[in-house]
Design a protein around this motif. Structure first.
Motif: not given
Length: 266
Positions: A171-191
Motif C-alpha cells: 500500500f502507498a499512502y495518498p499524499y504520503g500522509y499517515s499517522d498511527r491510526r492509519v498505519r494500524q488500519a492498513v495493517r489490519e486490512t491485510g496489507y
C-alpha cells in the motif's frame, strides 16, 4: 545488507503533455528512459515493494545495489510509456492504484488526468509490475473518519483482488500522509507493507508501514537523479519540502482534533 539504505523512487504520470494538475509530479517519457538507463548503468537491481519487504522481514540478504521503481495513482502513461522501458531493461516495478480513479466500472470521475483502465493494469501485472493499493478515492487518510478510512482501504483491496485475481500486499499512502491510526488500519486490512514519502532512503529500521521514498519530478535533472539514487544531497534537495510537510502535519493534527471535539459535542 539488512541495514542497507535503499532508494525507493516515487513517480506519478509519465507524459509529454500532462495537464496542470499533474505536471509538476510528472516526468517526460524521454526523462524516464534516461533515468532507467542510469539505473542500468549503475548496475542497480530493481525490486518490487513486496520483494524488498520480504527480504527485510525474513532477514535474507538484499541483492547488490537494490532500488525500487514505484508509480502512484494509475496514470495511462505508465502503460504507454514506462512499461516498454521497464521491459527493455527487465526491471520490475510497483504501481499503486487509486481504484476510484481508474477507467472502468468503479470510476468515480475523480482522476486528475488520463488514467489506466483495468485491461492495462492487468497487462502491467502480467509484465511483472506489482499492483498495490492507494485507496479508492485518494483522500488524506489521516483526516477522514474511521468508517471512511476502513472503506477506502477495504474497497480498494477488494476491487484489486476482484480485477486481478490476487490480493494486493503493498500500500502507498495518498499524499504520503499517515499517522498511527492509519498505519494500524492498513495493517489490519491485510496489507503487509506500506510506503510513505519522507524524501529519504528507505531503511529496515523505519518499519514495514513507514518506508520512505524520494520524489522524482518534472524538474529533476539527470545529475540530480543520480545524486538522489546514491543518497547524496537528498537533505538539501528536499529541505523545503520537509519543512512544509512537518508544518502541515501539525495543522492536519489540529484540524482532526478540532473535528473530533466538535463531533463529541465537547
Amino acid at each position: 545488507m539488512t541495514d542497507a539504505r535503499v532508494p525507493i523512487l516515487m513517480y506519478h504520470a509519465v507524459a509529454d503533455a500532462p495537464n496542470e494538475a499533474t505536471r509538476a509530479l510528472s516526468v517526460t517519457p524521454k526523462a524516464f528512459a534516461e533515468q532507467m538507463a542510469v539505473l542500468a548503468d549503475q548496475g542497480r537491481t530493481p525490486l518490487t515493494t513486496a520483494g524488498l519487504a520480504a527480504c527485510w522481514r525474513s532477514g535474507r540478504p538484499l541483492p547488490g545495489r537494490p532500488v525500487l521503481v514505484t508509480f502512484d495513482d494509475g496514470y495511462e502513461g505508465v502503460h504507454r510509456h514506462a512499461l516498454p522501458v521497464l521491459a527493455e531493461h527487465g526491471f520490475p516495478a510497483t504501481l499503486f492504484v487509486s481504484t476510484g480513479w481508474l477507467r472502468g466500472p468503479y470510476d468515480t470521475g475523480g482522476g486528475p488526468d488520463t488514467m489506466l483502465d483495468w485491461d492495462q493494469v492487468r497487462e502491467l501485472a502480467a509484465a511483472g509490475v506489482e499492483i498495490g493499493g492507494h485507496s479508492h478515492s485518494h483522500p488524506q487518510l489521516d483526516q477522514v473518519s474511521e468508517a471512511t478510512l476502513r472503506f477506502e482501504l477495504i474497497h480498494c483491496k477488494e476491487i484489486v483482488s476482484d480485477q486481478l485475481g490476487s490480493v494486493p500486499a503493498s500500500f502507498a499512502y495518498p499524499y504520503g500522509y499517515s499517522d498511527r491510526r492509519v498505519r494500524q488500519a492498513v495493517r489490519e486490512t491485510g496489507y503487509a507493507q506500506a510506503l510513505a514519502v519522507g524524501n529519504g532512503l528507505a531503511r529496515r529500521a523505519q518499519g514495514p508501514y513507514a518506508l520512505r521514498r524520494v520524489t522524482v519530478r518534472r524538474d529533476t535533472g539527470i545529475e540530480e537523479f543520480e545524486r538522489m539514487v546514491e543518497g547524496r544531497a537528498i537533505t538539501r534537495t528536499f529541505a523545503r519540502d520537509r519543512a512544509l510537510t512537518k508544518g502541515y502535519a501539525v495543522v492536519r493534527r489540529a484540524r482532526r482534533a478540532a473535528r473530533t471535539l466538535a463531533g463529541s459535542g465537547g
